[in-house]
Enzyme design. Structure first.
Site, short mmCIF file in Angstrom:
data_model
loop_
_atom_site.label_atom_id
_atom_site.label_comp_id
_atom_site.label_asym_id
_atom_site.label_seq_id
_atom_site.Cartn_x
_atom_site.Cartn_y
_atom_site.Cartn_z
CD GLU A 1 8.56 6.51 -2.00
OE1 GLU A 1 8.10 4.98 -1.26
OE2 GLU A 1 7.81 7.18 -1.57
CB SER B 1 10.54 5.01 0.99
OG SER B 1 10.68 3.92 0.22
CE1 TYR C 1 14.30 1.06 1.01
CE2 TYR C 1 13.89 3.46 2.02
CZ TYR C 1 13.48 2.05 1.15
OH TYR C 1 12.19 1.87 0.91
NE ARG D 1 5.91 -3.73 3.85
CZ ARG D 1 6.48 -2.65 3.56
NH1 ARG D 1 6.87 -1.99 2.33
NH2 ARG D 1 5.60 -1.40 4.15
CG ASP E 1 3.31 -0.78 6.44
OD1 ASP E 1 3.62 -1.46 6.01
OD2 ASP E 1 4.53 0.09 6.05
CD GLU F 1 2.51 4.16 4.58
OE1 GLU F 1 3.13 3.39 3.71
OE2 GLU F 1 3.09 4.59 5.70
CG ASN G 1 3.51 0.97 1.60
OD1 ASN G 1 3.68 1.50 1.22
ND2 ASN G 1 3.54 0.13 2.89
N GLY H 1 7.96 -2.22 -1.16
CA GLY H 1 9.83 -2.55 -1.61
C GLY H 1 10.27 -3.84 -1.96
#
Length: 306
Positions: A13, A147, A213, A252, A254, A266, A268, A272
């Site tokens: 990443e 990602s 992205y 975050r 999810d 998951e 995070n 990002g």
């Protein structure tokens, strides 16, 4: 305030971290902090990185790394031993969150559904038991990555073998996971605030690295189209999972929503941070500009005891 920004690194990443780093750097500069930027890939020996950070003597290390290299708790533990403050979750919470299989148990403890899953560390000689348990389509992904790197949706045994081999090039352990059809949702947490829920809606397929992205490949709906009761429920789940895992400052969580139930995916801990990333989108809807978001992260991190 003297701040050192860590970005780049060696993980798959890296490119995303560099892009996050550009946005973070602009914001910190605009906020009139003194900034030094380090691409950790420039250091082949960790001791050299430690020496460099000590020389810079920051008030705060802003961790802009993504992937296992920055999110598995190692860099957090090193910075803590150096007695410097840093952004994001502590090393224990980072390590738990980075392990998708382990963090799923955290969700279960909090009475949140998770997709059926198996963890493996090699290509099984016989895949029948996994296929019977999980059924096709099936998700294959590295256990400690982000990602959407190395994530596959497979529909037959031949593709399953290919996906397992690919994911094993990225991680020693991979997850075989039940596919849940539904809305992909994310809940951002910033200190004691739970930000508006974001729905992630790829134009085609699922939320791949490319869809994530590439401009125009994915729609982001914020706030997500949920009832008030559903919104309260998913936010409650996110906070309980985040806190039980030992995470703090920001991050975050999810989920997938099949129309009736939320399924945890998951955590995070270093999401990002491009201006168009999910956390900044939620923060904007909450009333925070990108620069205000970065300043909040800085202040929250500075107020935490190390």
């Amino acid at each position: 305030m003297n701040i050192v920004l860590l970005k780049g690194g060696f993980s798959p990443e890296r490119d995303i971290s560099l892009k996050s780093g550009v946005s973070i750097e602009k914001a910190i500069t605009a906020l009139n902090h003194n900034l030094s930027v380090i691409d950790t890939a420039e250091f082949l020996v960790i001791e050299d990185l430690i020496v460099t950070i000590r020389i810079l003597n920051p008030d705060l290390v802003f961790i802009g790394l993504h992937g296992a290299e920055g999110e598995d708790g190692t860099i957090q533990a090193i910075i803590k031993m150096m007695n410097f403050k840093y952004t994001g979750s502590n090393h224990q919470g980072s390590a738990v969150a980075m392990d998708k299989y382990l963090s799923a148990y955290i969700a279960k403890v909090n009475n949140v559904r998770v997709p059926k899953q198996k963890v493996i560390n090699e290509l099984p000689k016989d895949l029948n038991e996994y296929i019977e348990f999980l059924q096709f389509p099936m998700i294959v992904k590295p256990n400690s990555s982000g990602s959407s790197v190395g994530v596959h949706i497979v529909h037959n045994e031949e593709d399953l073998v290919t996906a397992i081999r690919d994911s094993l090039t990225l991680d020693n352990y991979i997850l075989l996971q039940q596919y849940i059809h539904g809305k992909e949702l994310t809940v951002s947490i910033l200190g004691n605030d739970v930000l508006p829920v974001v729905e992630i809606k790829p134009m085609t397929g699922f939320y791949t690295y490319e869809n994530k992205y590439t401009a125009g490949k994915t729609m982001y709906i914020c706030p997500a189209e949920l009832s008030e009761k559903q919104t309260e429920e998913i936010k409650k789940y996110a906070v309980s999972i985040f806190q039980t895992a030992g995470c703090d400052v920001y991050g975050r969580v999810d989920f997938i929503f099949d129309g009736e139930n939320f399924y945890f995916l998951e955590i995070n801990t270093l999401p990002g941070m491009r201006e168009e990333s999910l956390l900044p989108i939620a923060a904007k809807n909450f009333g925070l500009s990108y620069n205000q978001l970065i300043e909040r992260i800085i202040r929250l991190s500075m107020s935490r005891q190390i």
